[in-house]
Write a protein that holds these residues in place. Sequence first.
Motif, short mmCIF file in Angstrom:
data_model
loop_
_atom_site.label_atom_id
_atom_site.label_comp_id
_atom_site.label_asym_id
_atom_site.label_seq_id
_atom_site.Cartn_x
_atom_site.Cartn_y
_atom_site.Cartn_z
N VAL A 1 -6.83 64.08 -26.26
CA VAL A 1 -6.46 63.53 -24.96
C VAL A 1 -5.48 64.47 -24.25
N ASP A 2 -4.54 65.03 -25.03
CA ASP A 2 -3.59 66.00 -24.45
C ASP A 2 -4.32 67.19 -23.83
N ALA A 3 -5.39 67.63 -24.52
CA ALA A 3 -6.15 68.77 -24.01
C ALA A 3 -6.81 68.43 -22.67
N ILE A 4 -7.40 67.21 -22.58
CA ILE A 4 -8.03 66.77 -21.33
C ILE A 4 -6.97 66.55 -20.25
N ALA A 5 -5.84 65.92 -20.62
CA ALA A 5 -4.77 65.66 -19.66
C ALA A 5 -4.18 66.97 -19.12
N ASN A 6 -4.01 67.93 -20.00
CA ASN A 6 -3.47 69.22 -19.57
C ASN A 6 -4.45 69.94 -18.64
N LEU A 7 -5.73 69.79 -18.92
CA LEU A 7 -6.75 70.43 -18.09
C LEU A 7 -6.78 69.83 -16.69
N VAL A 8 -6.71 68.49 -16.59
CA VAL A 8 -6.81 67.84 -15.28
C VAL A 8 -5.53 68.01 -14.47
N THR A 9 -4.39 68.18 -15.14
CA THR A 9 -3.13 68.36 -14.40
C THR A 9 -2.87 69.83 -14.05
N HIS A 10 -3.58 70.76 -14.66
CA HIS A 10 -3.43 72.18 -14.35
C HIS A 10 -4.82 72.78 -14.12
N LEU A 11 -5.48 72.26 -13.11
CA LEU A 11 -6.84 72.65 -12.82
C LEU A 11 -6.86 73.80 -11.81
N SER A 12 -7.61 74.85 -12.10
CA SER A 12 -7.69 76.00 -11.20
C SER A 12 -9.13 76.40 -10.98
N GLY A 13 -9.39 77.04 -9.83
CA GLY A 13 -10.71 77.56 -9.54
C GLY A 13 -10.79 79.03 -9.95
N VAL A 14 -12.01 79.56 -9.93
CA VAL A 14 -12.21 80.97 -10.25
C VAL A 14 -12.65 81.75 -9.02
N ASP A 15 -13.00 81.04 -7.95
CA ASP A 15 -13.41 81.70 -6.72
C ASP A 15 -13.25 80.72 -5.56
N LEU A 16 -13.27 81.27 -4.34
CA LEU A 16 -13.14 80.45 -3.14
C LEU A 16 -14.51 80.13 -2.56
N ALA A 17 -14.63 78.98 -1.98
CA ALA A 17 -15.84 78.60 -1.24
C ALA A 17 -15.42 78.18 0.16
N PRO A 18 -16.30 78.28 1.15
CA PRO A 18 -15.93 77.85 2.50
C PRO A 18 -15.44 76.41 2.49
N PRO A 19 -14.41 76.09 3.25
CA PRO A 19 -13.86 74.73 3.23
C PRO A 19 -14.78 73.73 3.91
N MET A 20 -14.52 72.46 3.65
CA MET A 20 -15.22 71.37 4.33
C MET A 20 -14.35 70.89 5.48
N ALA A 21 -14.95 70.77 6.67
CA ALA A 21 -14.22 70.33 7.86
C ALA A 21 -14.62 68.91 8.21
N VAL A 22 -13.61 68.06 8.46
CA VAL A 22 -13.84 66.66 8.77
C VAL A 22 -12.98 66.27 9.96
N SER A 23 -13.50 65.44 10.82
CA SER A 23 -12.69 64.94 11.93
C SER A 23 -11.46 64.23 11.37
#
Length: 808
Positions: free
Chosen positions: A628-650
């Motif tokens: 559980v600690d491993a999953i909790a640590n992953l979800v609290t320190h989540l990072s991406g490896v690349d950027l994608a175009p953002p989503m735009a919303v009104s």
Amino acid sequence: MNLRLIIVQAVVLAAAALLYFATKPAAVTEGEAAEADALLLADFHVDKVRKISIRSGKEKADLVRRSVKEGEREKDRWFVESAWNCDADEKNVDALLDEVRKLKKGLAAGSNAELYSKFGLDEESRHVAQFLDADGKAVAELHLGKQNFAMPDFSSFGGQEKDNSTTYVRLADSAEVRKVPGSHSVTALRSHWVDLKVTELEFKELTRLEIETEKGVTVLVRRKKEPAPDEGGKDKEKDKKKEDEFEWRIEKAVPGREMQFLKTSESDVDSFIRSLASIRATDVAEPMDVQEVTRNEGGRPVTEEEVPLEQKKKYGFDKPVLAIRAFMDDKSETLVHFGKAASPKAPGKDKDSGGAADDKYYAYLPEMRSSFQIAITKALGMETGTETKRFLRVFVLDEWRFGNVNKGERDFREKAKESKDALVKGFFEDEVDQVAIESASGKMNIARKVSDFVFARYGREIWAAASHHGYPVDTRKVEELLRKIKDLKMGEVIEGNEKNDAACGLGKGEGVRVALVDKTQKAIADFTVGKAEKVKDKEVTYFRLAGDKDIREVPGTHAFGVAAQDWIEYTITNCELADVDAVIVRVVREDGTEIENIFVRNRTGGWARQTISDSGQAKFLKVDEAKVDAIANLVTHLSGVDLAPPMAVSSKSSSIPESQLLPYGFEKDFMRAGFQKSDGSQLMVRFGTKDGKHYAFMYSGERQMGMAALPEIKFRVFEVRDTVVKAFDKDADFFSADKKEEKKEGAGEKKEEGGKEPGGDKGKEGGDAPGGEGGGQGGGKSEGGSQPGDGEKKEGEGGEAPKEGGGK
């Protein structure tokens, strides 16, 4: 001696003597001296003069004295009738009248009209000044001719110097020419008689200045100095001058921050204010014609709205190049507009084609609120029947005088500290508006902007990567870069040539170029960085300034990254694990199987898995806490490896449209992961899969203020590793500590473990807990958003986009 030579010399001496006695001025009699000292115009009374007409060659100036109502009083004022009735320079008019009143008769020089040209009194050479009374009758008419200049007499020790010059003067009703003592002349030049003072400001009464140029708006405010304690901790002496108790500061509003007050260069501000308070034009132009008003409105000031647009266009006032608004102690204000008109279009040119810019600058004062007196001065009126015609004076300025008041923030800032051996000239970090870093491998363009990304200082000024979808940049890294550039030293000079360039990593296509510019695109710094190496036991980096052929051996190792990872935070979530009370993971597999794991803290600080018994009671089961600690640590320190175009919303939308979700596979909603902090706030991340890639975006979290300020909000989208998705896709059995013990214990018995129930009291009130009814994206209201712990794949009203009124 030769007899002939003697005779010649005698003849010359005799002729010289004859010439001397023939030209020697006749002795002045006592009576002539008394007459010369008498007044030329003994009956001249200044108060009787209502009009002055001056003619000099082809030039003509007509001045008229009118009675003007100022407040409740009538006052006589002079106007230049030949210059569109502009205000006259009262000092120059008074000086002329006083000079005429004091003219002495002087000695008679002759009365033969044939000699007038000799005296400069012929039709072409003379200057005529005519003075008329209220009935148009001439009080006096002077014709002024040549002046005979002489050196002043300083013989009277301790007294005033005596002007020994004389001027030929003739009265219009007399043929006699008088040699009047002193140098006297009159001019018909318009610029001499018109009041050319543009502003009427009291230097010490100014409290605020707003200066709007093409570069932006600069605000100067006069603030009371904060007392500086002396060694004994007491305030400085209280008997200092009042003006020393105040100082000028630049008022700078930065979105999302408190008002800033930047230090100024007091001498530069002082010079600007003195120039503004006493700015004089070089001439006046044809005034702007304002609409006619009825007689009873004749005293009110002209408003800017009353000036027709076509009138403003003549002088470039429709798009002013400079506008200055000055505020005084008495809350009054003065606004001055400066324009630069386009020259007339050349014949044959298209009607709509613009002409070149005029070489003159123009100024006018629209509505004057400072006082009624100033308003009537600047907005002249000429009665025409039963109506009043109104005009606004237009001043002409040369480039030098305009330049004295055409200032911006940079001109007033306290001078940046600059080392003599600095590679880059001193600058202020907040002046930098854009940073460009470019090499053969890529480029990074960073600029200031108001953030439109939710959960990223929304609505506040940030640094953003224009070259990477406008994503927010780590501000600390930009500040560190600017400090580094300011600290760069000039270093030793190396001759730039093909061989040295290649050796220093500055050959063609090599190196990293770095450029800083301000809001006006003016370059602050521009240089190219080569390789770093050790030279004579010292680390150096090779630099080349833009436009310079030579290479600089700058001390230290310096690198400037161009990759997105060097500047943009790839972090999706970042939270201390100790601050987390619950972790939620929900996965929907391709076969429709739904997996939901909710882990909560128990009383001992460990983990328990929350489930719902058949009776609807929450129960808490033992888990393998390391997993559980491993999953909790992953979800609290989540990072991406690349950027994608953002989503735009009104910004007013209650949910993200499917068209924005489709490119990333978010519409399937196959996986969500998040956590709830001990303060009750919640953060959720949504995952999607498209074309073999995995994406994630944060869609709930801390409430953002001012969301309606911008038309749309953006959500950052990151590509994430496949291993992250697989790590979350775990069955409940994977986390069980002991399956047999789990089967033996009855429903609800594990509550004795002390598990905190996320769907407890807070949930009943639509609280923040993951299992609560209506719990969601940081809101304590039932409109909150996602509800990860309710056992169903469902969202509350409000969808993913934060709604007005939500809390944490």
